[in-house]
Design a protein around this motif. Structure first.
Motif, PDB file in Angstrom:
ATOM      1  N   GLY A  81     -21.103 -51.867   3.410  1.00 30.96           N
ATOM      2  CA  GLY A  81     -20.712 -53.251   3.218  1.00 30.96           C
ATOM      3  C   GLY A  81     -19.917 -53.771   4.402  1.00 30.96           C
ATOM      4  O   GLY A  81     -20.338 -53.677   5.554  1.00 30.96           O
ATOM      5  N   SER A 143     -14.760 -48.545  -5.001  1.00 30.90           N
ATOM      6  CA  SER A 143     -15.448 -49.493  -5.873  1.00 30.90           C
ATOM      7  C   SER A 143     -16.363 -50.411  -5.058  1.00 30.90           C
ATOM      8  O   SER A 143     -16.220 -50.534  -3.837  1.00 30.90           O
ATOM      9  CB  SER A 143     -14.419 -50.322  -6.644  1.00 30.90           C
ATOM     10  OG  SER A 143     -13.684 -51.152  -5.753  1.00 30.90           O
ATOM     11  N   PRO A 144     -17.336 -51.071  -5.716  1.00 31.74           N
ATOM     12  CA  PRO A 144     -18.313 -51.890  -4.985  1.00 31.74           C
ATOM     13  C   PRO A 144     -17.702 -52.957  -4.075  1.00 31.74           C
ATOM     14  O   PRO A 144     -18.218 -53.207  -2.983  1.00 31.74           O
ATOM     15  CB  PRO A 144     -19.132 -52.522  -6.108  1.00 31.74           C
ATOM     16  CG  PRO A 144     -19.063 -51.534  -7.224  1.00 31.74           C
ATOM     17  CD  PRO A 144     -17.680 -50.947  -7.142  1.00 31.74           C
ATOM     18  N   SER A 145     -16.599 -53.554  -4.466  1.00 29.97           N
ATOM     19  CA  SER A 145     -15.971 -54.580  -3.630  1.00 29.97           C
ATOM     20  C   SER A 145     -15.159 -53.990  -2.498  1.00 29.97           C
ATOM     21  O   SER A 145     -14.773 -54.688  -1.562  1.00 29.97           O
ATOM     22  CB  SER A 145     -15.059 -55.468  -4.474  1.00 29.97           C
ATOM     23  OG  SER A 145     -13.907 -54.734  -4.889  1.00 29.97           O
ATOM     24  N   GLY A 146     -14.858 -52.692  -2.599  1.00 30.43           N
ATOM     25  CA  GLY A 146     -13.984 -52.059  -1.626  1.00 30.43           C
ATOM     26  C   GLY A 146     -12.512 -52.207  -1.952  1.00 30.43           C
ATOM     27  O   GLY A 146     -11.659 -51.770  -1.176  1.00 30.43           O
ATOM     28  N   HIS A 147     -12.171 -52.767  -3.117  1.00 34.78           N
ATOM     29  CA  HIS A 147     -10.777 -53.015  -3.467  1.00 34.78           C
ATOM     30  C   HIS A 147     -10.082 -51.807  -4.098  1.00 34.78           C
ATOM     31  O   HIS A 147      -8.848 -51.693  -4.023  1.00 34.78           O
ATOM     32  CB  HIS A 147     -10.670 -54.197  -4.425  1.00 34.78           C
ATOM     33  CG  HIS A 147     -11.076 -55.505  -3.829  1.00 34.78           C
ATOM     34  ND1 HIS A 147     -10.947 -55.791  -2.491  1.00 34.78           N
ATOM     35  CD2 HIS A 147     -11.620 -56.624  -4.406  1.00 34.78           C
ATOM     36  CE1 HIS A 147     -11.385 -57.012  -2.253  1.00 34.78           C
ATOM     37  NE2 HIS A 147     -11.794 -57.540  -3.393  1.00 34.78           N
ATOM     38  N   ARG A 169      -5.777 -52.900  -1.804  1.00 38.92           N
ATOM     39  CA  ARG A 169      -5.185 -54.133  -1.273  1.00 38.92           C
ATOM     40  C   ARG A 169      -3.674 -54.042  -1.185  1.00 38.92           C
ATOM     41  O   ARG A 169      -3.051 -54.631  -0.308  1.00 38.92           O
ATOM     42  CB  ARG A 169      -5.598 -55.320  -2.162  1.00 38.92           C
ATOM     43  CG  ARG A 169      -7.081 -55.633  -2.145  1.00 38.92           C
ATOM     44  CD  ARG A 169      -7.495 -56.497  -3.320  1.00 38.92           C
ATOM     45  NE  ARG A 169      -7.338 -55.800  -4.599  1.00 38.92           N
ATOM     46  CZ  ARG A 169      -7.753 -56.262  -5.772  1.00 38.92           C
ATOM     47  NH1 ARG A 169      -8.375 -57.443  -5.826  1.00 38.92           N
ATOM     48  NH2 ARG A 169      -7.578 -55.573  -6.869  1.00 38.92           N
ATOM     49  N   TRP A 187     -18.520 -45.927 -10.436  1.00 34.67           N
ATOM     50  CA  TRP A 187     -18.057 -47.246 -10.846  1.00 34.67           C
ATOM     51  C   TRP A 187     -19.194 -48.081 -11.438  1.00 34.67           C
ATOM     52  O   TRP A 187     -20.348 -47.958 -11.030  1.00 34.67           O
ATOM     53  CB  TRP A 187     -17.509 -48.013  -9.652  1.00 34.67           C
ATOM     54  CG  TRP A 187     -16.189 -47.541  -9.121  1.00 34.67           C
ATOM     55  CD1 TRP A 187     -15.989 -46.698  -8.073  1.00 34.67           C
ATOM     56  CD2 TRP A 187     -14.897 -47.928  -9.592  1.00 34.67           C
ATOM     57  NE1 TRP A 187     -14.643 -46.518  -7.861  1.00 34.67           N
ATOM     58  CE2 TRP A 187     -13.947 -47.270  -8.767  1.00 34.67           C
ATOM     59  CE3 TRP A 187     -14.444 -48.762 -10.614  1.00 34.67           C
ATOM     60  CZ2 TRP A 187     -12.575 -47.423  -8.958  1.00 34.67           C
ATOM     61  CZ3 TRP A 187     -13.076 -48.905 -10.800  1.00 34.67           C
ATOM     62  CH2 TRP A 187     -12.163 -48.235  -9.984  1.00 34.67           C
ATOM     63  N   ASP A 190     -19.151 -54.262 -11.933  1.00 37.86           N
ATOM     64  CA  ASP A 190     -18.038 -55.217 -12.035  1.00 37.86           C
ATOM     65  C   ASP A 190     -16.675 -54.567 -11.829  1.00 37.86           C
ATOM     66  O   ASP A 190     -15.645 -55.243 -11.933  1.00 37.86           O
ATOM     67  CB  ASP A 190     -18.083 -55.930 -13.386  1.00 37.86           C
ATOM     68  CG  ASP A 190     -17.859 -54.986 -14.569  1.00 37.86           C
ATOM     69  OD1 ASP A 190     -17.602 -53.776 -14.351  1.00 37.86           O
ATOM     70  OD2 ASP A 190     -17.956 -55.453 -15.729  1.00 37.86           O
ATOM     71  N   GLU A 191     -16.660 -53.255 -11.577  1.00 38.40           N
ATOM     72  CA  GLU A 191     -15.440 -52.494 -11.324  1.00 38.40           C
ATOM     73  C   GLU A 191     -14.519 -52.414 -12.528  1.00 38.40           C
ATOM     74  O   GLU A 191     -13.360 -52.003 -12.412  1.00 38.40           O
ATOM     75  CB  GLU A 191     -14.666 -53.053 -10.118  1.00 38.40           C
ATOM     76  CG  GLU A 191     -15.512 -53.138  -8.862  1.00 38.40           C
ATOM     77  CD  GLU A 191     -14.732 -53.624  -7.652  1.00 38.40           C
ATOM     78  OE1 GLU A 191     -13.530 -53.923  -7.798  1.00 38.40           O
ATOM     79  OE2 GLU A 191     -15.328 -53.695  -6.576  1.00 38.40           O
ATOM     80  N   ARG A 241     -27.376 -49.057  -5.531  1.00 39.44           N
ATOM     81  CA  ARG A 241     -26.241 -49.528  -6.332  1.00 39.44           C
ATOM     82  C   ARG A 241     -26.673 -50.167  -7.647  1.00 39.44           C
ATOM     83  O   ARG A 241     -25.835 -50.713  -8.373  1.00 39.44           O
ATOM     84  CB  ARG A 241     -25.377 -50.515  -5.549  1.00 39.44           C
ATOM     85  CG  ARG A 241     -24.815 -49.969  -4.255  1.00 39.44           C
ATOM     86  CD  ARG A 241     -23.794 -50.900  -3.657  1.00 39.44           C
ATOM     87  NE  ARG A 241     -23.265 -50.368  -2.407  1.00 39.44           N
ATOM     88  CZ  ARG A 241     -22.209 -50.861  -1.778  1.00 39.44           C
ATOM     89  NH1 ARG A 241     -21.578 -51.900  -2.283  1.00 39.44           N
ATOM     90  NH2 ARG A 241     -21.790 -50.328  -0.656  1.00 39.44           N
ATOM     91  N   ASP A 262     -24.803 -53.006 -13.733  1.00 45.66           N
ATOM     92  CA  ASP A 262     -24.235 -54.281 -14.180  1.00 45.66           C
ATOM     93  C   ASP A 262     -24.229 -54.405 -15.705  1.00 45.66           C
ATOM     94  O   ASP A 262     -23.933 -55.473 -16.241  1.00 45.66           O
ATOM     95  CB  ASP A 262     -24.983 -55.462 -13.552  1.00 45.66           C
ATOM     96  CG  ASP A 262     -26.461 -55.513 -13.927  1.00 45.66           C
ATOM     97  OD1 ASP A 262     -26.906 -54.649 -14.722  1.00 45.66           O
ATOM     98  OD2 ASP A 262     -27.174 -56.380 -13.404  1.00 45.66           O
TER      99      ASP A 262
END
Length: 691
Positions: A81, A143-147, A169, A187, A190-191, A241, A262
């Motif tokens: 990503g 996690s998918p968002s990287g957060h 973060r 994960w 939606d985390e 994913r 999802d």
């Protein structure tokens, strides 16, 4: 030296199939008995005293290792990503740091450290390991968002983990704590959920759980329980994913369930029910699932089926079964498939272009090498990262253009203060008693005296191949005139599925006679002498070493058996022990089958120690080892000392705070290897230090 059974203990008698086996060392199985820990400590002290004369050589070897290794280093960043992920080591630190940087921030091809703007340390394993003697990761899932980061830690070698979640973060840990868990975690898209596994009393991953972030572990939802003790359970996510994959696998059977990432609270879908003798793995590519399966032949085929209906009757060939060409795995990318396979005793990679189904094989210059798919996190890419090594080529990371086959060497493992051109390798073939040709891979330095010492390594179980690999630490042996050899014995997978099938269960003895044939070949063809030959193996390879020594106590001058599975029959007869029931597929079931019992009794190292002159033996154990219990090498060493008529020494080193893999820190592991190398060099007459 430590001795004998405790006088107040009567020998334990095992009775199966009308046969009796006497075990005078059964008391060592009681880890709660203070006398057991005292015995192991006494063994450690005896080993240290026996090898005290090698202290200078051990230190010299350790410093040699350090002098060749770039201690502050980092691997090639892998894009996922908006980020590039990599690990870094720092001089003086035992463990790596897990780091990331924004894509395009800094030189992603660098192979040395430097402060890049925006760089983040996700996990410093040195900080996480503070206050512990052992440290290992079981899961590391961003996690998918990287957060968010979910990671789990084992601090005693038991392979039971405690999972935490870190908000990347803020750098703070969330309240979520999950313990104990098995390996891995995945994960949801939606985390909001984490999926993880837990272990049964036999240390088998058997339950899949769903954890809602922000809730207590007691509220977690049990998704699946695998009651069949021969099956393991694992959780993963496809590279696309889009799917979570619940993998249930025994040694000779598989079953997969899938769930859209999802729809984490949705219903899992069975892909293909387990069938005896049928194995398969699943990969996702757009509107189809891909399967590597042996349903039409022992060397597997690559098949496909629509996502909406992936029943086995819908599976069609992408690559049909071909005898002697073992398909190992498939990796899917948007426009290409990459197939890992084994052919003619070599690892190979084939690339299939999705648009026209064109298939080509990657070609490499060296005749003996190991190549595999490396770290490839992204699905939509035309660049494949591969890992390449050989006995003379350091570990190399190469990026390959899947459309043109153009290659870019991203990094070759730095080896300092060494002229790598001085090392040579070859492949020889020994002949087993039944006429089978057994490959041997060898490496040596160009000024090695003819007929000098050889260290011969072997494994030969679970279809696990001992493919040629480069070792910086091994150079200390090669520089002293010792050649290193690998006996690719049956029971491994080097020459396809049949190579494995003819080295297991009732044909397990082939593993041992293949190794003896390889050792004799090296002596008979002038590579070494009997007094210059040392042998080494670990775990099931330790069983190999123990069995070989009983067959031919005169085979070699020295033997190293690391966490050796030497009390195999006793263990496989006890279903209550970790792993035993699953192991019946590998060794056979001696509980139910008298023929298997007789076969195992004939080769089990502990049962077959004889009144013979044995070579010098160095054995290791891990007190917390969940795979090979510490008492197996402890009992074996005790019986050897009791029954052997000469030779030795026979030494045991037990890690009292670690498990199957030995010391976890890299410096500790290097010192451990220096001990082994010093022992080998001493026994083959090369123990002099440069001082």
């Amino acid at each position: 030296m430590p001795t004998a059974p405790r006088p107040e203990q009567r020998p334990f008698v095992h009775r199966h199939h009308g046969d009796e086996r006497v075990d005078e060392y059964a008391w060592l199985r009681d880890r709660e008995d203070p006398a057991v820990l005292a015995h192991l400590k006494a063994e450690n002290a005896h080993t240290e005293e026996s090898l005290a004369h090698l202290a200078g050589l051990r230190e010299e070897l350790f410093e040699e290792y350090r002098s060749r290794i770039k201690e502050t280093d980092e691997d090639v960043p892998a894009r996922d990503g908006a980020w590039e992920y990599f690990t870094r080591t720092q001089e003086g630190k035992q463990y790596p740091l897990f780091v990331r940087q924004p894509v395009g921030d800094g030189d992603s091809g660098r192979d040395s450290t430097g402060d890049a703007g925006g760089e983040e340390v996700l996990l410093d394993c040195n900080e996480a390991a503070e206050g512990t003697d052992y440290f290992a990761l079981g899961a590391f899932a961003v996690s998918p968002s990287g957060h968010l980061l979910a990671y789990s830690v084992d601090t005693d070698g038991s392979e039971e983990f405690r999972m935490r979640v870190k908000d990347l973060r803020t750098g703070e840990h969330l309240p979520d704590t999950i313990s104990p868990t098995g390996y891995g975690a995945a994960w949801s898209a939606d985390e909001g959920f984490l999926f993880y596994t837990t272990l049964d009393p036999a240390h088998r991953p058997w339950k899949l759980w769903r954890h809602r972030l922000g809730t207590d572990q007691g509220e977690d939802v049990l998704i699946f329980t695998e009651e069949d003790e021969s099956f393991y359970l694992g959780i993963s996510r496809t590279r696309s994913r889009e799917w979570l994959v619940l993998d249930l696998h025994a040694t000779e059977s598989s079953e997969v369930h899938v769930l859209p990432t999802d729809d984490p609270e949705g219903r899992w879908r069975l892909v293909a029910a387990r069938r005896p003798g049928v194995e398969y793995t699943l990969e996702h590519h757009t509107d189809r699932f891909l399967f590597v399966t042996n349903d039409q032949g022992p060397d597997f085929r690559l098949a496909q089926a629509p996502v909406e209906d992936p029943r086995p009757e819908r599976w069609t060939d992408v690559i049909p079964h071909q005898e002697g060409v073992r398909i190992v795995s498939v990796d899917a990318f948007t426009d290409h498939l990459v197939v890992a396979l084994r052919s003619d005793g070599r690892t190979e990679l084939d690339v299939i272009t999705v648009a026209d189904s064109e298939r080509r094989r990657m070609v490499f210059e060296e005749p003996i090498y190991t190549v595999d798919v490396g770290t490839n996190r992204e699905f939509d890419t035309t660049t494949l990262r591969i890992d390449y090594t050989s006995l003379t080529t350091p570990n190399s990371v190469v990026d390959v253009d899947l459309a043109t086959d153009a290659r870019r060497l991203r990094k070759r493992q730095p080896v300092l203060n060494v002229d790598l051109d001085r090392y040579q390798s070859t492949r020889e073939w020994a002949t087993a008693p039944d006429g089978t040709k057994v490959p041997i891979s060898l490496v040596w330095r160009d000024d090695r005296p003819e007929g000098g010492p050889v260290l011969l390594y072997g494994y030969g179980s679970y279809e696990h191949s001992m493919d040629p690999w480069f070792s910086t630490l091994r150079l200390s042996l090669l520089d002293r005139g010792v050649a290193f050899a690998i006996a690719h014995v049956r029971g491994g997978g080097e020459l396809g599925r049949s190579w494995y099938e003819h080295g297991k269960r009732l044909e397990k003895a082939n593993t041992f006679t293949d190794f003896v044939a390889a050792a004799d070949y090296l002596v008979d063809n002038g590579w070494t002498t009997r007094d210059g030959l040392a042998i080494r193996g670990g775990s099931a390879g330790g069983l190999l070493i123990g069995a070989v020594l009983n067959i031919r106590p005169d085979l070699c001058a020295a033997a190293v058996a690391e966490v050796p599975f030497v009390d195999a029959l006793t263990t496989i007869l006890d279903p209550s022990l970790p792993l035993t029931v699953r192991e019946w597929d590998e060794w056979g079931n001696p509980v139910a089958d008298p023929q298997v019992y007789a076969a195992m009794k004939a080769y089990a190292p502990f049962d077959n120690v004889s009144a013979s002159h044995y070579p010098a033996i160095y054995a290791t154990a891990g007190l917390n080892d969940p795979r090979v219990s510490y008492w197996e090498p402890a009992k074996w060493v005790a019986r050897l000392r009791d029954r052997m008529t000469g030779g030795g020494p026979v030494l045991l080193k037990t890690e009292l705070g670690a498990g199957h893999g030995g010391p976890s820190g890299r410096y500790d592991a290097w010192r451990d290897e220096a001990q082994v190398h010093a022992f080998v060099l001493d026994q083959v007459g090369l123990a002099k230090t440069s001082g």
